[in-house]
Design a protein around this motif. Structure first.
Motif, PDB file in Angstrom:
ATOM      1  N   CYS A 136       0.844  -1.192   0.000  1.00  0.00           N
ATOM      2  CA  CYS A 136       0.000   0.000   0.000  1.00  0.00           C
ATOM      3  C   CYS A 136       0.878   1.240   0.000  1.00  0.00           C
ATOM      4  O   CYS A 136       1.939   1.260   0.629  1.00  0.00           O
ATOM      5  CB  CYS A 136      -0.913   0.019   1.226  1.00  0.00           C
ATOM      6  N   LEU A 147      -0.783   3.213   3.495  1.00  0.00           N
ATOM      7  CA  LEU A 147      -0.996   2.457   4.720  1.00  0.00           C
ATOM      8  C   LEU A 147       0.219   1.600   5.036  1.00  0.00           C
ATOM      9  O   LEU A 147       0.863   1.057   4.126  1.00  0.00           O
ATOM     10  CB  LEU A 147      -2.224   1.540   4.602  1.00  0.00           C
ATOM     11  N   LEU A 157       1.098  -1.905   7.027  1.00  0.00           N
ATOM     12  CA  LEU A 157       0.393  -3.097   7.508  1.00  0.00           C
ATOM     13  C   LEU A 157       1.340  -3.995   8.288  1.00  0.00           C
ATOM     14  O   LEU A 157       2.480  -4.217   7.879  1.00  0.00           O
ATOM     15  CB  LEU A 157      -0.202  -3.879   6.332  1.00  0.00           C
ATOM     16  N   VAL A 173      -3.230  -1.612  11.034  1.00  0.00           N
ATOM     17  CA  VAL A 173      -3.246  -0.744   9.860  1.00  0.00           C
ATOM     18  C   VAL A 173      -2.913   0.677  10.320  1.00  0.00           C
ATOM     19  O   VAL A 173      -3.669   1.276  11.095  1.00  0.00           O
ATOM     20  CB  VAL A 173      -4.626  -0.758   9.179  1.00  0.00           C
ATOM     21  N   LEU A 223      -7.917   1.130   1.859  1.00  0.00           N
ATOM     22  CA  LEU A 223      -8.665   0.633   3.033  1.00  0.00           C
ATOM     23  C   LEU A 223      -9.758  -0.331   2.600  1.00  0.00           C
ATOM     24  O   LEU A 223      -9.976  -1.367   3.239  1.00  0.00           O
ATOM     25  CB  LEU A 223      -9.257   1.801   3.810  1.00  0.00           C
ATOM     26  N   ILE A 260      -8.162  -3.667   1.707  1.00  0.00           N
ATOM     27  CA  ILE A 260      -7.726  -4.396   2.900  1.00  0.00           C
ATOM     28  C   ILE A 260      -8.910  -5.067   3.576  1.00  0.00           C
ATOM     29  O   ILE A 260      -8.847  -6.258   3.939  1.00  0.00           O
ATOM     30  CB  ILE A 260      -7.022  -3.443   3.886  1.00  0.00           C
ATOM     31  N   VAL A 263      -8.906  -5.753  13.575  1.00  0.00           N
ATOM     32  CA  VAL A 263      -8.127  -4.793  12.793  1.00  0.00           C
ATOM     33  C   VAL A 263      -7.974  -3.530  13.630  1.00  0.00           C
ATOM     34  O   VAL A 263      -8.971  -2.945  14.067  1.00  0.00           O
ATOM     35  CB  VAL A 263      -8.813  -4.454  11.460  1.00  0.00           C
ATOM     36  N   ILE A 274      -6.764   0.302  13.702  1.00  0.00           N
ATOM     37  CA  ILE A 274      -6.469   1.433  12.822  1.00  0.00           C
ATOM     38  C   ILE A 274      -5.936   2.584  13.664  1.00  0.00           C
ATOM     39  O   ILE A 274      -6.555   2.983  14.654  1.00  0.00           O
ATOM     40  CB  ILE A 274      -7.726   1.902  12.056  1.00  0.00           C
TER      41      ILE A 274
END
Length: 272
Positions: A7, A10, A12, A21, A40, A43, A56, A58
């Protein structure tokens, strides 16, 4: 997700059943670009079919969560003319963001938002669709759209769902900015940390609790909660009873019951 996709916006990192993330546009306080929206969305599409991922997380790089929409994308859309019969570029830009929010909101995974610094506009919306939200001591939340002559078109429905119409009106119509303590009192976030160390400890505790909850039961529960208010109560309870019966008779129900009787952790807590 055998291999994490590359990405541009982002970062990861997979740690056991958790995908971290990190929004990585620190030069713009992690403003949300169209590319970030697309990444996003990609993902969360991949995560949905990956049973090894249960949560997940963020967060943002450089001390900020997300300062809202990217002005460069707005300027680019302004310079595009909608041809005859074509959709307005501003509509496409705005609606793509809303579709991503809806996708994350409806994900079967537990979504944890770790909010610091600027959480404005689109970033505010992203915080409001998380299952668990934690604020650091520097967090500042806001819906500044009306002060800029625009409207919080895609985030407003999610904000109302999060904190109710009365409080959403005050924040949106006055273009207010509030700190972590008030955000916690309103229910935008669930916990407010007094230090970075406490913030990380709160995150660790949340992830530990996620590990103790059965993944399929968690996903079914999240889906059930999203149906409240959208269906008749009788029909919803009928459906919930059917889901409950299947859960009790399923592998997780059997394992959970057996683990309780044998006074041991259920198998799903072992995530190594």
């Amino acid at each position: 997700m055998q291999t994490l996709p590359h990405c541009e916006t982002l970062l990861l990192k997979k740690q056991g059943p958790v995908l971290h993330v990190t929004i990585n546009r620190p030069e713009s306080r992690n403003a949300m670009s169209l590319q970030m929206v697309a990444e996003l969305s990609t993902i969360f599409t991949e995560v949905e079919s990956d049973s090894s991922i249960r949560a997940v997380v963020i967060r943002g790089s450089g001390g900020h969560f997300c300062a809202g929409g990217d002005i460069k994308d707005m300027a680019g859309a302004r310079n595009q003319d909608a041809g005859e019969g074509e959709t307005d570029p501003f509509y496409r830009l705005n609606r793509a963001f809303g579709q991503m929010l809806q996708q994350v909101n409806e994900s079967s995974k537990v979504v944890v938002a770790v909010t610091e610094g600027a959480i404005m506009g689109g970033g505010f919306g992203l915080a409001c669709i998380s299952d668990v939200a934690i604020a650091g001591p520097t967090a500042k939340f806001g819906m500044p759209e009306t002060s800029l002559g625009i409207i919080p078109a895609q985030i407003a429905p999610f904000v109302v769902e999060r904190i109710g119409l009365t409080q959403a009106r005050r924040l949106a119509l006055l273009g207010l900015r509030i700190g972590a303590a008030e955000a916690c009192a309103l229910g935008i976030v669930h916990q407010a940390a007094a230090s970075d160390e406490e913030l990380n400890e709160m995150l660790a505790q949340a992830l530990d609790r996620i590990r103790h909850c059965a993944p399929n039961a968690t996903a079914e529960t999240k889906a059930l909660l999203h149906r409240v208010g959208h269906e008749s109560m009788g029909g919803l309870l009928d459906s919930a009873a059917d889901i409950f019966a299947k859960a009790v008779r399923g592998s997780e129900g059997a394992e959970g019951t057996m683990a309780f009787m044998q006074k041991r952790p259920p198998a799903w807590t072992d995530t190594k």
